[in-house]
Design an enzyme around this catalytic site. Structure first.
Site, mmCIF file in Angstrom:
data_model
loop_
_atom_site.group_PDB
_atom_site.id
_atom_site.type_symbol
_atom_site.label_atom_id
_atom_site.label_comp_id
_atom_site.label_asym_id
_atom_site.label_seq_id
_atom_site.Cartn_x
_atom_site.Cartn_y
_atom_site.Cartn_z
ATOM 1 N N HIS A 207 -19.957 -66.291 -47.023
ATOM 2 C CA HIS A 207 -21.108 -65.928 -47.855
ATOM 3 C C HIS A 207 -21.061 -66.523 -49.255
ATOM 4 C CE1 HIS A 207 -18.175 -63.177 -49.560
ATOM 5 N NE2 HIS A 207 -18.984 -63.005 -50.578
HETATM 6 C C1 UD1 Z 1 -22.117 -60.253 -54.207
HETATM 7 C C2 UD1 Z 1 -20.988 -60.522 -55.194
HETATM 8 C C3 UD1 Z 1 -19.810 -61.182 -54.473
HETATM 9 C C4 UD1 Z 1 -19.384 -60.400 -53.248
HETATM 10 C C5 UD1 Z 1 -20.609 -60.216 -52.357
HETATM 11 C C6 UD1 Z 1 -20.292 -59.435 -51.101
HETATM 12 C C7 UD1 Z 1 -21.677 -61.095 -57.487
HETATM 13 C C8 UD1 Z 1 -21.727 -62.184 -58.475
HETATM 14 N N1 UD1 Z 1 -21.387 -61.463 -56.230
HETATM 15 O O1 UD1 Z 1 -22.596 -61.507 -53.779
HETATM 16 O O2 UD1 Z 1 -18.713 -61.234 -55.366
HETATM 17 O O3 UD1 Z 1 -18.388 -61.092 -52.554
HETATM 18 O O4 UD1 Z 1 -21.602 -59.508 -53.126
HETATM 19 O O5 UD1 Z 1 -21.417 -59.247 -50.320
HETATM 20 O O6 UD1 Z 1 -21.906 -59.952 -57.838
HETATM 21 N N2 UD1 Z 1 -29.195 -59.259 -49.954
HETATM 22 C C9 UD1 Z 1 -29.782 -58.472 -49.001
HETATM 23 N N3 UD1 Z 1 -29.465 -57.144 -48.975
HETATM 24 C C10 UD1 Z 1 -28.624 -56.597 -49.864
HETATM 25 C C11 UD1 Z 1 -28.040 -57.409 -50.849
HETATM 26 C C12 UD1 Z 1 -28.328 -58.750 -50.886
HETATM 27 O O7 UD1 Z 1 -30.567 -58.929 -48.183
HETATM 28 O O8 UD1 Z 1 -28.372 -55.382 -49.791
HETATM 29 C C13 UD1 Z 1 -29.505 -60.692 -49.988
HETATM 30 C C14 UD1 Z 1 -30.576 -61.023 -50.979
HETATM 31 O O9 UD1 Z 1 -31.352 -62.022 -50.438
HETATM 32 C C15 UD1 Z 1 -29.819 -61.538 -52.173
HETATM 33 C C16 UD1 Z 1 -28.605 -62.198 -51.517
HETATM 34 O O10 UD1 Z 1 -28.352 -61.406 -50.358
HETATM 35 O O11 UD1 Z 1 -30.549 -62.412 -52.941
HETATM 36 C C17 UD1 Z 1 -27.381 -62.255 -52.392
HETATM 37 O O12 UD1 Z 1 -27.067 -60.957 -52.906
HETATM 38 P P1 UD1 Z 1 -26.353 -60.810 -54.340
HETATM 39 O O13 UD1 Z 1 -26.098 -59.404 -54.649
HETATM 40 O O14 UD1 Z 1 -27.113 -61.613 -55.344
HETATM 41 O O15 UD1 Z 1 -24.995 -61.582 -54.182
HETATM 42 P P2 UD1 Z 1 -23.960 -61.654 -52.970
HETATM 43 O O16 UD1 Z 1 -23.991 -63.032 -52.444
HETATM 44 O O17 UD1 Z 1 -24.142 -60.532 -52.018
#
Ligand code: UD1
Length: 365
Positions: A207
């Protein structure tokens, strides 16, 4: 004393669960109202958040900030703007943050600027890679924290080298491993093995933006995984970001058409740990999974050029393989050919880290 315990994203939930429990048991009948649980809402989907609360027995958060997704600046700013009024309303003496996600740094900065003391759990980890957003979050959070709880002594050394006063640093162990040891038996039972036997499959997680936001890197990793899947069926619980990019880059069909590569929805805590515990091999770019595999004694290949958790390579089962497809395959085939690293468990990863943390917090004046 009043405490706000903050969680925002999937890798936070297993770290706060034992701290919350230790607070309740250590308070010996004193009012529990002085510990409030804050969920920033950085992760909000059922399988990235609610299922973890259910699996880990974490109560409903007292305060929900509901910030959701966004760019780093947007997300961090939204957490800060929502957390500030919560601090002003509840007047905590301490804000406790865990890990290295955007919610961690956002709440630490907000609290500190209001004169509230900050405790950081999992302090001092360093990848020395400033292209990782988490490294920036770790550096900023540690620089302003009043108490820094570390998972191993290398982290203590990192902090001392950065000028952190020794009396602020406490080597307590690993709260994520508290959770692992508490739930491992239930986890094994709830693993979605899909007909596979223990040791007859691998697990892939992927991821990290550096790996999934670039088509050539993602395609290279999938090529390696495809070759590996010819020898070992691979279960692939995929993060929403990864699935989105597989679609956007036209790579989803490659995954779906491979009968030995099983794309799955993100798994909750118990089924995921249950799978990892029974896997022959884990291939990942996660931070926490490097530590969980070390404790479970499962070989782990980490598709990153560096790690903030070097102890898992020094004494555990973790090997850094980067993202070169040939290197990934070479390392994976070595494991399948029986060349295993017999790891051992780091000091104080014994299931009692949260109790040590809460004892130290309750002794602060
Ligand atoms: C975040 C953390 C990362 C951790 C990861 C685990 C930061 C900088 N990064 O990254 O350290 O390893 O979480 O998962 O804080 N999304 C969903 N549902 C959710 C959450 C996210 O669909 O509940 C999708 C959205 O499209 C979002 C993308 O995932 O834009 C990324 O989510 P985000 O919280 O920005 O960062 P992660 O890549 O999850």
């Amino acid at each position: 004393m009043k405490y706000l315990l903050v969680a925002g994203a999937r890798p936070n939930f297993m770290k706060i669960a034992p701290i919350h429990r230790a607070f309740l048991t250590r308070q010996n009948g004193r009012s529990t109202a002085d510990l409030l649980l804050v969920h920033t809402g950085q992760h909000y989907s059922r399988n990235m958040s609610d299922d973890f609360f259910r699996d880990l027995g974490i109560p409903e958060p007292d305060i929900n900030l509901e910030v959701g997704s966004g760019s780093h600046a947007e997300q961090t700013a939204r957490v800060m703007m929502a957390f500030e009024p919560a601090c002003l309303e509840h007047h905590p003496d301490w804000v406790i943050v865990v890990g290295d996600v955007n919610s961690t740094v956002a709440c630490a900065i907000t609290a500190k600027k209001l004169g509230i003391r900050v405790a950081h759990v999992e302090a001092g980890l360093r990848s020395r890679d400033m292209s990782m957003p988490e490294e920036i979050n770790r550096l900023c959070t540690d620089a302003i924290s009043d108490l820094l709880f570390t998972t191993d002594t290398t982290a203590d050394e990192n902090l001392r080298n950065e000028g952190v006063a020794a009396e602020k640093i406490h080597f307590v162990g690993n709260t994520m491993i508290d959770t692992l040891l508490r739930h491992i038996n239930r986890a094994r039972e709830s693993a979605p093995l899909n007909g596979h036997r223990q040791g007859s499959f691998g697990v892939l997680t992927l991821h990290r933006p550096g790996n999934v936001d670039s088509r050539p890197v993602l395609a290279g990793i999938l090529g390696a995984v495809g070759r590996l899947a010819e020898r070992l069926p691979i279960l692939f619980p995929a993060h929403p970001r990864t699935v989105k990019n597989l679609e956007a880059f036209g790579l989803l069909d490659f995954v779906l058409s491979n009968p030995n590569l099983h794309l799955m929805e993100p798994l909750s805590y118990l089924p995921f740990i249950g799978l990892v515990a029974q896997a022959r091999l884990v291939v990942t770019d996660s931070g926490g999974v490097q530590e969980e595999t070390t404790v479970l004694g499962v070989p782990c290949l980490t598709m990153r050029p560096n790690t903030e958790r070097p102890i898992t390579c020094q004494i555990g089962t973790n090997v850094l393989v980067g993202t070169n497809p040939d290197k990934i395959c070479e390392a994976a085939f070595r494991v399948l050919d029986g060349h295993l690293r017999k790891g051992c468990v780091p000091e104080k990863w014994d299931g009692h880290a949260a109790e040590r943390i809460v004892d130290i917090l309750l002794n602060q004046v």
